[in-house]
Design an enzyme around this catalytic site. Structure first.
Site, PDB file in Angstrom:
ATOM      1  N   CYS A  69       1.797  -0.930  -0.245  1.00 50.43           N
ATOM      2  CA  CYS A  69      -0.701   0.133   0.051  1.00 50.43           C
ATOM      3  C   CYS A  69       0.567   1.037   0.079  1.00 50.43           C
ATOM      4  CB  CYS A  69      -0.719   0.267   1.232  1.00 50.43           C
ATOM      5  SG  CYS A  69      -1.325   1.292   1.721  1.00 50.43           S
ATOM      6  N   CYS A 201      -0.264   3.975  -6.293  1.00 55.72           N
ATOM      7  CA  CYS A 201      -1.267   3.249  -5.765  1.00 55.72           C
ATOM      8  C   CYS A 201      -1.496   2.363  -6.037  1.00 55.72           C
ATOM      9  CB  CYS A 201      -2.496   4.916  -5.825  1.00 55.72           C
ATOM     10  SG  CYS A 201      -4.329   4.183  -5.044  1.00 55.72           S
TER      11      CYS A 201
HETATM   12  N1  DGL Z   1      -3.678   0.328  -1.549  1.00 54.13           N
HETATM   13  C1  DGL Z   1      -3.776   2.378  -1.092  1.00 54.13           C
HETATM   14  C2  DGL Z   1      -2.865   2.663  -1.919  1.00 54.13           C
HETATM   15  O1  DGL Z   1      -1.051   2.070  -2.601  1.00 54.13           O
HETATM   16  C3  DGL Z   1      -5.111   2.900  -1.768  1.00 54.13           C
HETATM   17  C4  DGL Z   1      -6.548   2.743  -1.356  1.00 54.13           C
HETATM   18  C5  DGL Z   1      -6.672   3.491  -0.014  1.00 54.13           C
HETATM   19  O2  DGL Z   1      -6.539   4.684  -0.250  1.00 54.13           O
HETATM   20  O3  DGL Z   1      -6.770   2.888   1.059  1.00 54.13           O
HETATM   21  O4  DGL Z   1      -2.052   4.467  -1.452  1.00 54.13           O
END
Ligand code: DGL
Length: 289
Positions: A69, A201
Site C-alpha cells: 500500500c 497506488c
Molecule cells: N492501497 C492504497 C495505496 O496504494 C490505496 C487505497 C486507500 O486509500 O486505502 O495507496
C-alpha cells in the site's frame, strides 16, 4: 511466511504478481477493509493502523511483511522501521512498495548511504499518480530527490479513483476520471513530457490501460507489482534467513466483512480468494503511542 498488508483490496494486485513469481513461498494477506480507504485518513491514523496490521501479520506467523500500500508505505514505513520494529519484533522485517519504485527511478538502493558528491545524472521528469494523502506526504519526491536531485518529480493526486474502482463504477466514469487527472498533470507539467509515469497506488494497475490511452503515446508506465517482485526476489537472495520454501496455500485475512471482501476480491486478484475475518484485539486508533 511472507505477510502482505494493504488497507483493502489494492494490495491483491501486488500479491498476485508475487505469488505468480514465487509459488513455492507461503504468503499471508491482510486487508484492513474495516478502516479503508487510508487515502482519506490522517497521517497519525495511517501510522497506527499500519503498525497494528503488521503486528497482526507477525502474530499469524509472518517473518517478513511487505506493505503493499503506497499510502501506508509513504506515511508509516520509515517511522515504524526506526521507532517500533526492533523493539516490538526484533529480527522481523518490513518492506514497502514505495521502495522498489524509488530504487528503479534513482538506481540507488534504499539502504545505501547516498554517496556525498554523487554526480547528478541527466535532468529527468517523472510523473506520479497517487492518493491525495500519499501526495501530501511528499514521501516519493523526498526519497527520490535525496538520491537523485536532478529528477523533477511532479505528483498528481487522484481523490476519486480508489472509491470508483472499489465501487466497480461504470467504465465511462472511470475513463472520465483518469482523463481529468491526466489533464491536471499535463497542466502542472506545462507542456514538458515526462520520461516515465509511476502509478503510485495499488488500485491503479487495474486501470493502467486507461492511463496509457490518456497519456501521450510512448510514455513509459512503471509497473509497481513487477518492480516489487524484482525487489523482493533480490531481498530474499541477500537475506537467506527469510528465504523459506513453505509451499503452503495463500491465506487471506480481512478486518472487514469476509463475505463482502471475498465477493470483490476476484477483480483484484484475478482468481477467487476466500477471506477470513480477523478480529482486532483492541481499537488501533485508541492505542497509546
Ligand atoms: N492501497 C492504497 C495505496 O496504494 C490505496 C487505497 C486507500 O486509500 O486505502 O495507496
Amino acid at each position: 511466511m511472507i505477510g502482505v498488508f494493504d488497507s483493502g483490496h489494492g494490495g491483491l494486485t501486488v500479491l498476485r504478481a508475487l505469488h505468480a513469481a514465487m509459488p513455492e513461498r507461503q504468503f499471508l494477506y491482510l486487508g484492513d477493509h474495516a478502516a479503508a480507504p487510508y487515502g482519506n485518513r490522517t497521517p497519525e491514523e495511517v501510522y497506527r493502523l499500519t503498525v497494528d496490521g503488521v503486528d497482526r501479520l507477525f502474530r499469524q506467523g509472518a517473518e517478513l511483511v511487505v506493505l503493499a500500500c503506497n499510502t501506508a508505505s509513504a506515511l508509516a514505513l520509515r517511522r515504524l522501521q526506526q521507532t517500533w520494529l526492533d523493539q516490538a519484533w526484533p529480527g522481523r522485517r518490513v518492506l514497502g512498495v514505495l521502495v522498489p519504485m524509488v530504487e528503479a527511478i534513482t538506481g540507488v538502493p534504499w539502504m545505501a548511504d547516498v554517496p556525498a558528491g554523487r554526480l547528478a545524472g541527466e535532468p529527468r521528469t517523472i510523473a506520479i499518480f497517487a492518493t491525495p494523502l500519499t501526495v501530501r506526504s511528499e514521501a516519493f519526491p523526498r526519497e527520490i530527490n535525496k538520491r537523485a536531485p536532478e529528477v523533477r518529480v511532479v505528483q498528481q493526486g487522484c481523490a476519486d479513483l480508489v472509491p470508483l474502482i472499489e465501487a466497480d463504477a461504470p467504465r465511462d466514469e472511470i475513463v472520465a476520471a483518469v482523463r481529468r487527472y491526466v489533464g491536471a498533470l499535463q497542466q502542472q507539467l506545462g507542456g514538458a513530457r515526462p520520461q516515465a509515469v509511476m502509478l503510485g497506488c495499488t488500485h491503479y494497475p487495474l486501470v493502467a490501460d486507461l492511463f496509457a490511452e490518456a497519456l501521450p503515446a510512448g510514455v513509459e508506465i512503471l509497473s509497481q507489482p513487477d518492480l516489487t517482485v524484482r525487489s523482493l526476489d533480490a531481498y530474499l537472495r541477500r537475506h537467506p534467513e527469510f528465504d523459506r520454501r513453505d509451499h503452503g496455500p495463500v491465506r487471506f485475512f480481512t478486518t472487514g466483512d469476509a463475505a463482502r471482501v471475498t465477493a470483490l476480491a476476484t477483480r483484484f486478484y484475478g482468481k477467487p480468494a476466500r477471506f477470513t475475518h480477523l478480529e482486532p484485539s483492541a481499537d488501533p486508533l485508541m492505542l497509546a503511542e
